[in-house]
Design a protein around this motif. Structure first.
Motif, PDB file in Angstrom:
ATOM      1  N   LEU A 121       0.920  -1.080  -0.106  1.00 33.07           N
ATOM      2  CA  LEU A 121      -0.040  -0.102  -0.210  1.00 33.07           C
ATOM      3  C   LEU A 121       0.755   1.124   0.137  1.00 33.07           C
ATOM      4  CD1 LEU A 121      -3.018   1.064   0.235  1.00 33.07           C
ATOM      5  CD2 LEU A 121      -2.696   1.025   2.557  1.00 33.07           C
ATOM      6  N   TYR A 122       0.539   2.118  -0.913  1.00 30.80           N
ATOM      7  CA  TYR A 122       1.566   3.397  -0.892  1.00 30.80           C
ATOM      8  C   TYR A 122       0.374   4.520  -1.167  1.00 30.80           C
ATOM      9  CZ  TYR A 122       4.494   6.722  -3.427  1.00 30.80           C
ATOM     10  OH  TYR A 122       5.503   7.715  -3.517  1.00 30.80           O
ATOM     11  N   ARG A 123       0.515   5.713  -0.516  1.00 32.90           N
ATOM     12  CA  ARG A 123      -0.145   6.804  -0.499  1.00 32.90           C
ATOM     13  C   ARG A 123       0.721   8.069  -0.234  1.00 32.90           C
ATOM     14  NH1 ARG A 123      -2.924  10.629   2.627  1.00 32.90           N
ATOM     15  NH2 ARG A 123      -4.941  11.270   1.580  1.00 32.90           N
ATOM     16  N   LEU A 124       0.462   9.103  -1.312  1.00 31.00           N
ATOM     17  CA  LEU A 124       1.122  10.524  -1.552  1.00 31.00           C
ATOM     18  C   LEU A 124       0.297  11.495  -1.568  1.00 31.00           C
ATOM     19  CD1 LEU A 124       3.994  11.977  -1.694  1.00 31.00           C
ATOM     20  CD2 LEU A 124       3.934  11.516  -4.103  1.00 31.00           C
ATOM     21  N   SER A 125       0.452  12.305  -0.535  1.00 32.13           N
ATOM     22  CA  SER A 125      -0.518  13.561  -0.664  1.00 32.13           C
ATOM     23  C   SER A 125       0.190  14.746  -0.568  1.00 32.13           C
ATOM     24  CB  SER A 125      -1.555  13.390   0.295  1.00 32.13           C
ATOM     25  OG  SER A 125      -0.855  13.517   1.647  1.00 32.13           O
ATOM     26  N   HIS A 126      -0.487  15.837  -1.342  1.00 32.89           N
ATOM     27  CA  HIS A 126       0.034  17.410  -1.000  1.00 32.89           C
ATOM     28  C   HIS A 126      -1.209  18.007  -0.744  1.00 32.89           C
ATOM     29  CE1 HIS A 126       3.725  16.461  -3.226  1.00 32.89           C
ATOM     30  NE2 HIS A 126       2.825  15.511  -4.005  1.00 32.89           N
ATOM     31  N   THR A 127      -1.016  19.002   0.224  1.00 35.72           N
ATOM     32  CA  THR A 127      -2.200  19.963   0.648  1.00 35.72           C
ATOM     33  C   THR A 127      -1.421  21.314   0.790  1.00 35.72           C
ATOM     34  OG1 THR A 127      -1.813  19.489   2.892  1.00 35.72           O
ATOM     35  CG2 THR A 127      -3.449  17.931   1.677  1.00 35.72           C
ATOM     36  N   TYR A 128      -2.352  22.256   0.515  1.00 34.56           N
ATOM     37  CA  TYR A 128      -2.054  23.431   0.657  1.00 34.56           C
ATOM     38  C   TYR A 128      -3.239  24.696   0.769  1.00 34.56           C
ATOM     39  CZ  TYR A 128      -3.529  23.092  -4.383  1.00 34.56           C
ATOM     40  OH  TYR A 128      -4.093  22.310  -5.459  1.00 34.56           O
ATOM     41  N   TYR A 129      -3.201  25.575   1.371  1.00 30.53           N
ATOM     42  CA  TYR A 129      -4.154  26.509   1.537  1.00 30.53           C
ATOM     43  C   TYR A 129      -3.668  27.849   1.994  1.00 30.53           C
ATOM     44  CZ  TYR A 129      -3.223  26.275   6.833  1.00 30.53           C
ATOM     45  OH  TYR A 129      -2.481  26.045   8.175  1.00 30.53           O
ATOM     46  N   GLY A 130      -4.205  28.983   1.683  1.00 30.46           N
ATOM     47  CA  GLY A 130      -4.294  30.226   1.968  1.00 30.46           C
ATOM     48  C   GLY A 130      -5.411  30.643   2.898  1.00 30.46           C
ATOM     49  N   MET A 131      -5.024  31.544   4.089  1.00 34.02           N
ATOM     50  CA  MET A 131      -5.829  32.133   4.815  1.00 34.02           C
ATOM     51  C   MET A 131      -5.733  33.486   5.305  1.00 34.02           C
ATOM     52  SD  MET A 131      -5.645  31.080   8.991  1.00 34.02           S
ATOM     53  CE  MET A 131      -5.807  29.372   8.807  1.00 34.02           C
ATOM     54  N   ALA A 132      -7.133  34.289   5.285  1.00 37.22           N
ATOM     55  CA  ALA A 132      -7.049  35.563   5.780  1.00 37.22           C
ATOM     56  C   ALA A 132      -7.469  35.627   7.286  1.00 37.22           C
ATOM     57  CB  ALA A 132      -8.081  36.469   4.937  1.00 37.22           C
ATOM     58  N   ALA A 133      -6.739  36.318   8.216  1.00 40.49           N
ATOM     59  CA  ALA A 133      -7.006  36.230   9.589  1.00 40.49           C
ATOM     60  C   ALA A 133      -7.031  37.826  10.100  1.00 40.49           C
ATOM     61  CB  ALA A 133      -5.733  35.582  10.377  1.00 40.49           C
ATOM     62  N   PHE A 134      -7.903  37.859  11.202  1.00 39.26           N
ATOM     63  CA  PHE A 134      -8.024  39.059  12.013  1.00 39.26           C
ATOM     64  C   PHE A 134      -7.759  38.672  13.169  1.00 39.26           C
ATOM     65  CE2 PHE A 134     -10.917  41.619  14.655  1.00 39.26           C
ATOM     66  CZ  PHE A 134     -10.160  42.873  14.396  1.00 39.26           C
ATOM     67  N   ARG A 135      -6.964  39.583  14.044  1.00 41.05           N
ATOM     68  CA  ARG A 135      -6.719  39.202  15.616  1.00 41.05           C
ATOM     69  C   ARG A 135      -7.143  40.428  16.518  1.00 41.05           C
ATOM     70  NH1 ARG A 135      -0.822  36.250  16.599  1.00 41.05           N
ATOM     71  NH2 ARG A 135      -1.372  34.138  15.683  1.00 41.05           N
ATOM     72  N   ASN A 136      -7.508  40.173  17.483  1.00 44.91           N
ATOM     73  CA  ASN A 136      -7.848  41.096  18.648  1.00 44.91           C
ATOM     74  C   ASN A 136      -7.086  40.478  19.722  1.00 44.91           C
ATOM     75  OD1 ASN A 136      -8.794  43.221  20.127  1.00 44.91           O
ATOM     76  ND2 ASN A 136     -10.725  42.087  20.475  1.00 44.91           N
ATOM     77  N   TYR A 137      -6.033  41.609  20.276  1.00 46.48           N
ATOM     78  CA  TYR A 137      -5.283  40.845  21.440  1.00 46.48           C
ATOM     79  C   TYR A 137      -5.794  41.796  22.875  1.00 46.48           C
ATOM     80  CZ  TYR A 137      -1.375  39.664  18.269  1.00 46.48           C
ATOM     81  OH  TYR A 137      -0.583  39.029  17.581  1.00 46.48           O
ATOM     82  N   ILE A 138      -5.657  40.956  23.788  1.00 47.60           N
ATOM     83  CA  ILE A 138      -5.985  41.514  25.147  1.00 47.60           C
ATOM     84  C   ILE A 138      -4.857  41.225  26.241  1.00 47.60           C
ATOM     85  CG2 ILE A 138      -7.675  41.032  27.150  1.00 47.60           C
ATOM     86  CD1 ILE A 138      -9.454  39.832  24.840  1.00 47.60           C
ATOM     87  N   SER A 139      -4.476  42.330  26.695  1.00 49.00           N
ATOM     88  CA  SER A 139      -3.371  42.276  27.832  1.00 49.00           C
ATOM     89  C   SER A 139      -3.947  41.785  28.895  1.00 49.00           C
ATOM     90  CB  SER A 139      -2.751  43.649  27.860  1.00 49.00           C
ATOM     91  OG  SER A 139      -3.780  44.420  28.463  1.00 49.00           O
ATOM     92  N   LEU A 140      -2.851  40.809  29.590  1.00 48.00           N
ATOM     93  CA  LEU A 140      -3.268  40.296  31.011  1.00 48.00           C
ATOM     94  C   LEU A 140      -2.948  41.403  32.149  1.00 48.00           C
ATOM     95  CD1 LEU A 140      -2.069  36.886  30.443  1.00 48.00           C
ATOM     96  CD2 LEU A 140      -4.487  37.705  30.585  1.00 48.00           C
ATOM     97  N   GLY A 141      -3.684  42.316  32.502  1.00 48.30           N
ATOM     98  CA  GLY A 141      -3.328  43.435  33.367  1.00 48.30           C
ATOM     99  C   GLY A 141      -2.490  44.305  32.769  1.00 48.30           C
TER     100      GLY A 141
END
Length: 247
Positions: A121-141
């Motif tokens: 049994l032989y299996r070869l795979s390639h995957t790829y993706y592009g992502m758009a991201a938005f972040r909201n930071y919160i300080s700890l004190g």
């Protein structure tokens, strides 16, 4: 008495009493304070690389016996974001994954009368993706070293794989092409090691996923698969670690 003067006097008394009542109320404060953890104009960049490899020689596990084979997986994922506002950043990420599995032989033994053998049994795979991201930071004190963030992700990806089984005249193969769309939230935590570098860890919590694939077996048989899912649980398999630089 002048009627207009009497009306003015009554309105003055009423509004004066209302003002005194409002001014006498205690102002409620929740005590939530937001400090500038990531300043405006900050560039956020990083890359994560992972590689795993394993070899099995007569490996046994539960109902699997005489397992012989090897496998490896490689993944690289660069990221670039920009803080367009204090504690808010937007950007994108790209990832590529390659994995290979070669199974020479294995036996699946359910009981004394039921068993299955798998060979070549032989299996070869390639995957790829592009992502758009938005972040909201919160300080700890008031800490400038530790902080939390919530990341909204919109991911589009695809990939292809081939699966071969058997040898010579008994060889069969399946070629599969996949497409995917994911929308979700990934909260996390970052810890600054220096003024310009930090370690981050995040985990997928909820989201929507759409999958579409097309499989062709022996260049004759064609199959199509579509699926949609919504996840509102913590996915432990989506935990990611990385080193990020803030420039």
């Amino acid at each position: 008495m002048n009627f207009n003067y009497l009306k003015y006097l009554i309105l003055t008394i009423l509004f004066g009493s209302l003002s005194l009542g409002l001014s006498g109320q205690e102002t409620f404060k929740r005590g939530l304070e937001q400090h500038s953890f990531i300043p405006k104009g900050q560039w956020i960049t990083g890359v994560s690389v992972s590689y795993t490899q394993s070899d099995q020689n007569n490996y046994q596990f539960f109902i699997i016996e005489n397992l012989n084979g090897d496998t490896y997986s490689f993944k690289v994922s660069p990221m670039l974001m920009y803080a367009f506002k204090s504690n808010m950043a937007a950007g994108g990420r790209f990832a590529y994954t390659r994995s290979l599995t070669r199974l020479r032989n294995a036996s699946v033994i359910v009981d004394n009368e039921t068993s299955y053998d798998v060979t070549n049994l032989y299996r070869l795979s390639h995957t790829y993706y592009g992502m758009a991201a938005f972040r909201n930071y919160i300080s700890l004190g008031n800490s400038k070293r530790f902080g939390l963030f919530n990341e909204l992700q919109v991911q589009v990806g695809g990939g292809e794989s081939k699966l071969l089984n058997g040898v010579n005249e008994e060889l069969t193969g399946t070629f599969t092409r996949d497409y995917s769309l994911d929308i979700g939230l990934a909260p996390g935590m970052c810890m600054f090691l220096t003024n310009y570098s930090a370690i981050e860890v995040n985990v997928g919590v909820l989201g929507f996923a759409y999958r579409k694939s097309k499989a062709v077996t022996d260049q004759i048989y064609v199959a199509h698969v579509r699926s949609q899912s919504a996840n509102f649980n913590v996915n432990l398999f989506s935990i990611t670690f990385g080193v990020v630089f803030y420039l």
